[in-house]
Write an enzyme that holds these catalytic residues in place. Sequence first.
Site, PDB file in Angstrom:
ATOM      1  N   TRP A 219       0.833  -1.206   0.000  1.00 39.64           N
ATOM      2  CA  TRP A 219       0.000   0.000   0.000  1.00 39.64           C
ATOM      3  C   TRP A 219       0.864   1.251   0.000  1.00 39.64           C
ATOM      4  O   TRP A 219       0.574   2.218  -0.715  1.00 39.64           O
ATOM      5  CB  TRP A 219      -1.004  -0.035   1.150  1.00 39.64           C
ATOM      6  CG  TRP A 219      -1.941  -1.180   0.992  1.00 39.64           C
ATOM      7  CD1 TRP A 219      -1.941  -2.348   1.694  1.00 39.64           C
ATOM      8  CD2 TRP A 219      -2.965  -1.316  -0.004  1.00 39.64           C
ATOM      9  NE1 TRP A 219      -2.910  -3.191   1.205  1.00 39.64           N
ATOM     10  CE2 TRP A 219      -3.559  -2.586   0.167  1.00 39.64           C
ATOM     11  CE3 TRP A 219      -3.449  -0.487  -1.014  1.00 39.64           C
ATOM     12  CZ2 TRP A 219      -4.597  -3.048  -0.631  1.00 39.64           C
ATOM     13  CZ3 TRP A 219      -4.490  -0.946  -1.819  1.00 39.64           C
ATOM     14  CH2 TRP A 219      -5.055  -2.204  -1.618  1.00 39.64           C
TER      15      TRP A 219
ATOM     16  N   LYS B  78     -12.473  -0.780   7.940  1.00 34.99           N
ATOM     17  CA  LYS B  78     -11.904  -1.599   9.008  1.00 34.99           C
ATOM     18  C   LYS B  78     -12.601  -1.181  10.297  1.00 34.99           C
ATOM     19  O   LYS B  78     -13.614  -1.754  10.644  1.00 34.99           O
ATOM     20  CB  LYS B  78     -10.389  -1.391   9.137  1.00 34.99           C
ATOM     21  CG  LYS B  78      -9.639  -1.310   7.830  1.00 34.99           C
ATOM     22  CD  LYS B  78      -9.392  -2.634   7.155  1.00 34.99           C
ATOM     23  CE  LYS B  78      -8.533  -2.389   5.911  1.00 34.99           C
ATOM     24  NZ  LYS B  78      -8.374  -3.561   5.060  1.00 34.99           N
TER      25      LYS B  78
ATOM     26  N   ASP C 149      -1.333   7.194   6.264  1.00 34.23           N
ATOM     27  CA  ASP C 149      -2.410   6.293   5.877  1.00 34.23           C
ATOM     28  C   ASP C 149      -2.687   5.389   7.076  1.00 34.23           C
ATOM     29  O   ASP C 149      -1.912   4.496   7.373  1.00 34.23           O
ATOM     30  CB  ASP C 149      -1.982   5.471   4.656  1.00 34.23           C
ATOM     31  CG  ASP C 149      -3.021   4.421   4.261  1.00 34.23           C
ATOM     32  OD1 ASP C 149      -4.053   4.299   4.948  1.00 34.23           O
ATOM     33  OD2 ASP C 149      -2.786   3.732   3.256  1.00 34.23           O
TER      34      ASP C 149
END
Lengths: 355, 355
Positions: A99, A190, A166
Amino acid sequence: MRHNFGAGPCILPQEVFRQASQAVLDFKDGLSILEISHRTPEFEAVLAEAVKLVKELLNVPEGYSVLFLQGGASLQFAMVPMNLLSEGQTATYLETGVWANKAIKEVKNFGTANVVASSKDANFNYVPKGYSIPEDSAYFHCTSNNTIYGTEMFSLPETKVPVVCDMSSDIMSRVIDVSQYDLIYAGSQKNIGPAGSVLVIVKDEILGKTTNKIPSMLDYKVHIEGGSMYNTPPVFAIYVAMLNLRWLKSKGGVAEIEKENIAKANALYMEIDRNPLFKGTAVVEDRSRMNICFVMENPELEKPFLKFVEENDVEGLKGHRSVGGFRASIYNALPITSVHRLVELMQVFAEKHPK
Amino acid sequence: MRHNFGAGPCILPQEVFRQASQAVLDFKDGLSILEISHRTPEFEAVLAEAVKLVKELLNVPEGYSVLFLQGGASLQFAMVPMNLLSEGQTATYLETGVWANKAIKEVKNFGTANVVASSKDANFNYVPKGYSIPEDSAYFHCTSNNTIYGTEMFSLPETKVPVVCDMSSDIMSRVIDVSQYDLIYAGSQKNIGPAGSVLVIVKDEILGKTTNKIPSMLDYKVHIEGGSMYNTPPVFAIYVAMLNLRWLKSKGGVAEIEKENIAKANALYMEIDRNPLFKGTAVVEDRSRMNICFVMENPELEKPFLKFVEENDVEGLKGHRSVGGFRASIYNALPITSVHRLVELMQVFAEKHPK
């Protein structure tokens, strides 16, 4: 009862599912949450409460804006340099996984990404430390939790440049000091809510300095002025996020859930370290409390173990293909009883397969 | 029973609400649609079915891709020029209202917008005709239905340049010939599903020609390659869209719903034209079948009429501030009985307020 260890979209509290289900039938006067205008006072109240809960739960200081946008963290990978970088400038990135790497790639259209440190050499099983961030960086970007590899970054490097993080997979799971950051973003799916929105917390004063031409929908300032309603927002995703943040507050907030998350992670890591069949993949000091990655000493037992736990109502335990083995995602909503059940299954399996 | 005439997000079929509500509790084996991974075979089947239904219902020819993305039509305003225009090029736009105008504004970062015709002079109460599109345009952009003003564009101008159309508020309401278009986009929250996704139908061969640098998340080609799953999609919004498209198919498809929509629109326009208290605001030949805008001959009666219908379970009839009066949005899911109820209320009100 199912035990959902999936990495995301992931488990949310059962009472949130019940409330959301009811609102799809009747949110207000017989109308569904799916058919009301985002301009109704009722939805404006939902959005306002969601923003207020984020500020309260994370103790967001004055001078920051809280936004619910669309496009997930992946669109933030581009929006960050678009809004914060100008041609010829360099931003510093920490490479801790796939990511982070995707975020790095999106910089190229707007300036230069300087990768200050990387754990790629060890398949990202640790978080690099001891690097120094050039003072002329436009900003420093990091990923606080790396779902695929099960590593988490519990402290920030010293720096005077703006910090962008992030936090998709560990926001709301532990106490953070928002004032240490200038921009935080997190895909909702999440610990915030279902897929379909992304949370952005941004320090207002860092905006408006770029020379880039920014389309309206990609301009944080436009969304701040529009109060996350520059265009039709993802009504249901924000509604469920609000319900979930209410649930978190009712559980005592982030500090309380952090204790629970530590207990859950410790229980599972203890078993991984104790049980001769299993071993963790991340270096111990960087072990994530959200995504616990482990393999078996004997890889041939991995398929049978996965089959065994799945037969016992465990969902989503298969590891990401780039690490293999298993990944137990134990987000806020996963009850500690599910962790204990998994530990028990590991023990039962070990009894059946003595080393 | 409530009669929801809201402009969007708007009414969807009651059976879609029931199915969606149930899936929030239990989509598969006791797991909620909100907690399953987008990579499960079950969600992959949902997305595949949604795409298939779009192709089937609109008779999409070979050579087109169907995408479900995020960011609404507003992000498409920027994505279209970003993907289809190169520096120094001009695109031709038809200005038929506020939304067309917003699309025009987003061109400036990528090239030039040539506004070929506009109905701004008459507060957008008609759709311009008789203009000609320069052959060197990169594309021609139009808005097929203008929710605020109640106008609809039932035919396209002759042109050899690629045609791009914002069909947010009338897609799936009437039969169209997709082969006449090169790119169609539509925010979902009218006839497709709830807010939180945007449908894009794009002819593959028009892509890949720009010299612009395109961030991954804004590149149609990236989403085509990823099958709308380059990143985590808005799972629930796509699921409900699939349910709603299934419902449309069960009703006989677009041709059948078009007949119903014509009957609904005719019933309401007939009353507006017949009842001495009311008058339509759009020119007759351009009247929309989705959003029916009308005012009262005596503006002082508008507040009492609105109060009267609201007391009789009518929702969302207030007109947009830029037109005033009333707007009855009669999308696919609004039953004809709701239209008849509104007509009846107009008649009852007229009896109480003889002219």
